[in-house]
Motif scaffolding. Structure first.
Motif, PDB file in Angstrom:
ATOM      1  N   THR A 282       0.845  -1.192   0.000  1.00 33.32           N
ATOM      2  CA  THR A 282       0.000   0.000   0.000  1.00 33.32           C
ATOM      3  C   THR A 282       0.882   1.244   0.000  1.00 33.32           C
ATOM      4  OG1 THR A 282      -0.119   0.142   2.417  1.00 33.32           O
ATOM      5  CG2 THR A 282      -1.757  -1.247   1.333  1.00 33.32           C
ATOM      6  N   GLY A 283       0.231   2.419  -0.048  1.00 32.48           N
ATOM      7  CA  GLY A 283       0.972   3.681  -0.039  1.00 32.48           C
ATOM      8  C   GLY A 283       1.303   4.154  -1.441  1.00 32.48           C
ATOM      9  N   GLY A 284       1.547   5.458  -1.563  1.00 30.52           N
ATOM     10  CA  GLY A 284       1.832   6.048  -2.872  1.00 30.52           C
ATOM     11  C   GLY A 284       3.056   5.459  -3.543  1.00 30.52           C
ATOM     12  N   GLY A 285       4.091   5.116  -2.751  1.00 30.54           N
ATOM     13  CA  GLY A 285       5.326   4.570  -3.312  1.00 30.54           C
ATOM     14  C   GLY A 285       5.153   3.205  -3.948  1.00 30.54           C
ATOM     15  N   SER A 286       4.074   2.504  -3.587  1.00 34.82           N
ATOM     16  CA  SER A 286       3.840   1.158  -4.135  1.00 34.82           C
ATOM     17  C   SER A 286       3.505   1.203  -5.620  1.00 34.82           C
ATOM     18  CB  SER A 286       2.696   0.485  -3.382  1.00 34.82           C
ATOM     19  OG  SER A 286       1.460   1.135  -3.639  1.00 34.82           O
ATOM     20  N   GLN A 287       3.134   2.399  -6.119  1.00 35.00           N
ATOM     21  CA  GLN A 287       2.690   2.516  -7.505  1.00 35.00           C
ATOM     22  C   GLN A 287       3.837   2.700  -8.499  1.00 35.00           C
ATOM     23  OE1 GLN A 287      -1.390   4.730  -7.657  1.00 35.00           O
ATOM     24  NE2 GLN A 287      -0.271   5.607  -5.943  1.00 35.00           N
ATOM     25  N   ILE A 288       5.066   2.763  -7.991  1.00 39.27           N
ATOM     26  CA  ILE A 288       6.211   2.837  -8.906  1.00 39.27           C
ATOM     27  C   ILE A 288       6.265   1.543  -9.722  1.00 39.27           C
ATOM     28  CG2 ILE A 288       8.727   2.952  -9.057  1.00 39.27           C
ATOM     29  CD1 ILE A 288       8.689   4.665  -6.541  1.00 39.27           C
ATOM     30  N   TRP A 289       6.398   1.678 -11.012  1.00 43.86           N
ATOM     31  CA  TRP A 289       6.300   0.542 -11.931  1.00 43.86           C
ATOM     32  C   TRP A 289       7.277  -0.569 -11.539  1.00 43.86           C
ATOM     33  CZ3 TRP A 289       8.785  -2.632 -15.267  1.00 43.86           C
ATOM     34  CH2 TRP A 289       8.000  -3.321 -16.215  1.00 43.86           C
ATOM     35  N   GLY A 290       6.742  -1.784 -11.432  1.00 42.23           N
ATOM     36  CA  GLY A 290       7.570  -2.964 -11.191  1.00 42.23           C
ATOM     37  C   GLY A 290       7.872  -3.253  -9.732  1.00 42.23           C
ATOM     38  N   PHE A 291       7.392  -2.401  -8.818  1.00 46.69           N
ATOM     39  CA  PHE A 291       7.733  -2.578  -7.398  1.00 46.69           C
ATOM     40  C   PHE A 291       7.183  -3.894  -6.857  1.00 46.69           C
ATOM     41  CE2 PHE A 291       7.534  -1.823  -2.829  1.00 46.69           C
ATOM     42  CZ  PHE A 291       8.786  -1.293  -2.593  1.00 46.69           C
ATOM     43  N   ASP A 292       5.930  -4.207  -7.177  1.00 52.67           N
ATOM     44  CA  ASP A 292       5.333  -5.462  -6.700  1.00 52.67           C
ATOM     45  C   ASP A 292       6.040  -6.677  -7.296  1.00 52.67           C
ATOM     46  OD1 ASP A 292       4.333  -4.591  -9.170  1.00 52.67           O
ATOM     47  OD2 ASP A 292       2.498  -5.790  -8.973  1.00 52.67           O
ATOM     48  N   GLN A 293       6.444  -6.569  -8.562  1.00 52.41           N
ATOM     49  CA  GLN A 293       7.154  -7.682  -9.205  1.00 52.41           C
ATOM     50  C   GLN A 293       8.508  -7.924  -8.536  1.00 52.41           C
ATOM     51  OE1 GLN A 293       7.340  -7.076 -13.526  1.00 52.41           O
ATOM     52  NE2 GLN A 293       5.587  -5.699 -13.354  1.00 52.41           N
ATOM     53  N   LEU A 294       9.185  -6.828  -8.183  1.00 52.82           N
ATOM     54  CA  LEU A 294      10.504  -6.932  -7.563  1.00 52.82           C
ATOM     55  C   LEU A 294      10.401  -7.590  -6.186  1.00 52.82           C
ATOM     56  CD1 LEU A 294      13.419  -6.105  -8.296  1.00 52.82           C
ATOM     57  CD2 LEU A 294      13.076  -4.040  -6.941  1.00 52.82           C
ATOM     58  N   VAL A 295       9.389  -7.203  -5.408  1.00 55.76           N
ATOM     59  CA  VAL A 295       9.185  -7.810  -4.078  1.00 55.76           C
ATOM     60  C   VAL A 295       8.889  -9.296  -4.227  1.00 55.76           C
ATOM     61  CG1 VAL A 295       7.701  -7.834  -2.030  1.00 55.76           C
ATOM     62  CG2 VAL A 295       8.416  -5.651  -3.017  1.00 55.76           C
ATOM     63  N   ALA A 296       8.041  -9.648  -5.195  1.00 47.96           N
ATOM     64  CA  ALA A 296       7.695 -11.051  -5.421  1.00 47.96           C
ATOM     65  C   ALA A 296       8.920 -11.872  -5.814  1.00 47.96           C
ATOM     66  CB  ALA A 296       6.617 -11.156  -6.500  1.00 47.96           C
ATOM     67  N   GLU A 297       9.776 -11.299  -6.663  1.00 42.70           N
ATOM     68  CA  GLU A 297      10.987 -12.000  -7.097  1.00 42.70           C
ATOM     69  C   GLU A 297      11.949 -12.229  -5.929  1.00 42.70           C
ATOM     70  OE1 GLU A 297      12.798  -9.895 -10.305  1.00 42.70           O
ATOM     71  OE2 GLU A 297      11.087 -10.156 -11.648  1.00 42.70           O
ATOM     72  N   ARG A 298      12.117 -11.192  -5.097  1.00 34.97           N
ATOM     73  CA  ARG A 298      13.082 -11.282  -3.994  1.00 34.97           C
ATOM     74  C   ARG A 298      12.603 -12.232  -2.890  1.00 34.97           C
ATOM     75  NH1 ARG A 298      17.314  -8.145  -1.767  1.00 34.97           N
ATOM     76  NH2 ARG A 298      17.597  -7.360  -3.893  1.00 34.97           N
ATOM     77  N   THR A 299      11.300 -12.248  -2.610  1.00 34.50           N
ATOM     78  CA  THR A 299      10.788 -13.046  -1.494  1.00 34.50           C
ATOM     79  C   THR A 299      10.219 -14.397  -1.912  1.00 34.50           C
ATOM     80  OG1 THR A 299       8.589 -12.021  -1.678  1.00 34.50           O
ATOM     81  CG2 THR A 299      10.191 -10.946  -0.221  1.00 34.50           C
ATOM     82  N   SER A 300       9.969 -14.565  -3.209  1.00 34.89           N
ATOM     83  CA  SER A 300       9.294 -15.768  -3.737  1.00 34.89           C
ATOM     84  C   SER A 300       7.896 -15.918  -3.145  1.00 34.89           C
ATOM     85  CB  SER A 300      10.123 -17.027  -3.444  1.00 34.89           C
ATOM     86  OG  SER A 300      11.387 -16.941  -4.059  1.00 34.89           O
ATOM     87  N   ILE A 301       7.265 -14.795  -2.830  1.00 39.10           N
ATOM     88  CA  ILE A 301       5.907 -14.772  -2.282  1.00 39.10           C
ATOM     89  C   ILE A 301       5.034 -13.929  -3.210  1.00 39.10           C
ATOM     90  CG2 ILE A 301       4.451 -14.035  -0.335  1.00 39.10           C
ATOM     91  CD1 ILE A 301       6.895 -14.427   1.475  1.00 39.10           C
ATOM     92  N   PRO A 302       3.842 -14.400  -3.576  1.00 41.63           N
ATOM     93  CA  PRO A 302       2.951 -13.601  -4.430  1.00 41.63           C
ATOM     94  C   PRO A 302       2.700 -12.226  -3.801  1.00 41.63           C
ATOM     95  CG  PRO A 302       2.090 -15.821  -4.154  1.00 41.63           C
ATOM     96  CD  PRO A 302       3.248 -15.704  -3.207  1.00 41.63           C
ATOM     97  N   THR A 303       2.781 -11.192  -4.609  1.00 42.10           N
ATOM     98  CA  THR A 303       2.657  -9.816  -4.098  1.00 42.10           C
ATOM     99  C   THR A 303       1.652  -9.047  -4.940  1.00 42.10           C
ATOM    100  OG1 THR A 303       4.975  -9.861  -3.389  1.00 42.10           O
ATOM    101  CG2 THR A 303       3.934  -7.705  -3.567  1.00 42.10           C
ATOM    102  N   ARG A 304       0.784  -8.292  -4.261  1.00 43.60           N
ATOM    103  CA  ARG A 304      -0.209  -7.497  -4.984  1.00 43.60           C
ATOM    104  C   ARG A 304      -0.229  -6.074  -4.446  1.00 43.60           C
ATOM    105  NH1 ARG A 304      -5.349  -6.246  -2.769  1.00 43.60           N
ATOM    106  NH2 ARG A 304      -5.528  -6.891  -0.593  1.00 43.60           N
ATOM    107  N   ILE A 305      -0.570  -5.151  -5.323  1.00 40.09           N
ATOM    108  CA  ILE A 305      -0.775  -3.763  -4.901  1.00 40.09           C
ATOM    109  C   ILE A 305      -2.250  -3.611  -4.564  1.00 40.09           C
ATOM    110  CG2 ILE A 305      -0.665  -1.337  -5.603  1.00 40.09           C
ATOM    111  CD1 ILE A 305       1.555  -2.137  -7.564  1.00 40.09           C
ATOM    112  N   ALA A 306      -2.540  -3.046  -3.409  1.00 32.74           N
ATOM    113  CA  ALA A 306      -3.931  -2.879  -2.972  1.00 32.74           C
ATOM    114  C   ALA A 306      -4.666  -1.911  -3.893  1.00 32.74           C
ATOM    115  CB  ALA A 306      -3.963  -2.353  -1.540  1.00 32.74           C
ATOM    116  N   ASP A 307      -5.985  -2.045  -3.935  1.00 32.46           N
ATOM    117  CA  ASP A 307      -6.809  -1.081  -4.664  1.00 32.46           C
ATOM    118  C   ASP A 307      -6.705   0.272  -3.957  1.00 32.46           C
ATOM    119  OD1 ASP A 307      -7.615  -3.115  -6.354  1.00 32.46           O
ATOM    120  OD2 ASP A 307      -9.401  -3.577  -5.165  1.00 32.46           O
ATOM    121  N   ASP A 308      -6.565   1.336  -4.748  1.00 31.72           N
ATOM    122  CA  ASP A 308      -6.474   2.687  -4.195  1.00 31.72           C
ATOM    123  C   ASP A 308      -5.421   2.757  -3.083  1.00 31.72           C
ATOM    124  OD1 ASP A 308      -7.175   5.312  -4.258  1.00 31.72           O
ATOM    125  OD2 ASP A 308      -9.247   5.037  -3.637  1.00 31.72           O
TER     126      ASP A 308
END
Length: 341
Positions: A282-308
């Motif tokens: 969550t948070g405004g910084g989460s919307q930077i392109w590829g951030f969720d993908q990078l977290v998922a790659e590093r942790t091997s855990i599915p990652t999603r950006i929350a709505d709004d």
């Protein structure tokens, strides 16, 4: 409004949001105050004050009283909150109860500063809620059950990472590396590579438009205006998505390390739950392109950006108002209490 309503406040580094019980979010303003230097008279609050940043004459100063998620100027914070609370309780006969979100790593001294600011703003009682808990509620997670959920809230001043279970924080980390740090990284990169100085507003626009933490297939460039450090004259330079990735490398690494640290310190059973439930950002910084993908790659855990994602904490504070009768007022750093037991 003859009778008081409970008020929830998302006290952010960049933005303050107010929610009223039964109405939801009613006010959203930048965390900026403008005052007259000599007399100390309050001139403007919020958007009107933000427009003055960097443009005021010598006798007027525009201040950001919240720094890295905590109060840096108590007097200005109190005055800003008093003005905002007054707008939503102008005809109330009884002082409201106020619920304020705070970073999970806040100290007891910082907690007391928030409580004092709330009381001075016109509250009869002040309650605190940790930002990751509010973000989890606001993103729609069911945190009432005995199973682990991980939330990463990338705000403007702080990144709050927490594993939550049974409505409480089990393990958390709060680092002062977030949206503002991305902006500062852009300014440093352009200064170093192009010998051009740009302002905070330009850096934020770049972050939102072409910012990325992974290589993009749709690579793009944007021309930005700044001041040449060699001549002192205006100069236009072209900045690419590739440069954004280079600029953000150090900041993203610090956030990823903090996420890994929290996972390492979390009980194995809850890590298994997080692996199944995934990580919510969550948070405004989460919307930077590829951030969720990078977290998922590093942790091997599915990652999603929350709505709004920018409003998740405010939504969560608004939802938590329904349970304010069951909360304890005053300093209630849940994470610290759990560690002391």
């Amino acid at each position: 409004m003859l009778f008081t309503r409970d008020i929830g406040i998302d006290l952010g580094t960049a933005t303050v949001l107010l929610a009223v019980k039964g109405k939801g979010i009613v006010t959203r303003e930048p965390s900026v105050v403008a005052m007259e230097k000599n007399s100390g008279r309050l001139l403007k609050v919020g958007m009107a004050a933000q427009r003055m940043l960097g443009r005021t004459p010598g006798n007027i100063v525009a201040i950001k009283p919240i720094n890295a998620g905590v109060i840096s100027d108590c007097d200005m914070t109190e005055r800003m909150l008093r003005e905002l609370v007054r707008k939503v309780t102008s005809f109330s006969l009884i002082k409201p109860r106020i619920l304020i979100s705070v970073p999970s790593g806040i100290t007891e001294v910082e907690e007391r500063a928030v409580i004092e600011a709330g009381m001075q703003a016109g509250a009869r009682k002040v309650y605190l809620i940790e930002e990751p808990v509010a973000a989890a509620l606001g993103s729609g997670l069911d945190i009432s059950k005995p199973e682990g959920h991980m939330v990463v809230d990338v705000g403007a001043g702080t990144t709050d990472i927490a594993v939550i279970s049974l409505n409480g924080v089990v393990q958390s980390e709060s680092i002062k590396v977030a949206g503002d740090a991305f902006d500062a990284a852009i300014i440093r990169h352009i200064k170093r590579k192009h010998n051009v100085l740009i302002g905070d507003v330009t850096a934020e626009e770049l972050k939102k438009s072409i910012g990325c933490v992974k290589p993009r297939n749709d690579a793009a460039s944007i021309e930005v205006k700044g001041r040449c450090l060699m001549t002192g004259l205006p100069r236009i330079v072209s900045v690419s998505t590739q440069e954004m990735g280079e600029a953000f490398c150090e900041v993203t690494e610090q956030i990823l390390e903090a996420i890994q640290q929290v996972l390492e310190n979390t009980p194995p059973e809850l890590v298994a739950d997080v692996s199944e439930n995934g990580i919510t950002i969550t948070g405004g910084g989460s919307q930077i392109w590829g951030f969720d993908q990078l977290v998922a790659e590093r942790t091997s855990i599915p990652t999603r950006i929350a709505d709004d994602p920018e409003l998740c904490v405010a939504y969560g504070v608004s939802k938590a108002l329904a349970n304010i009768n069951n909360m304890e007022e005053g300093t209630i750093n849940i994470a610290r209490r759990r560690q002391m037991r």
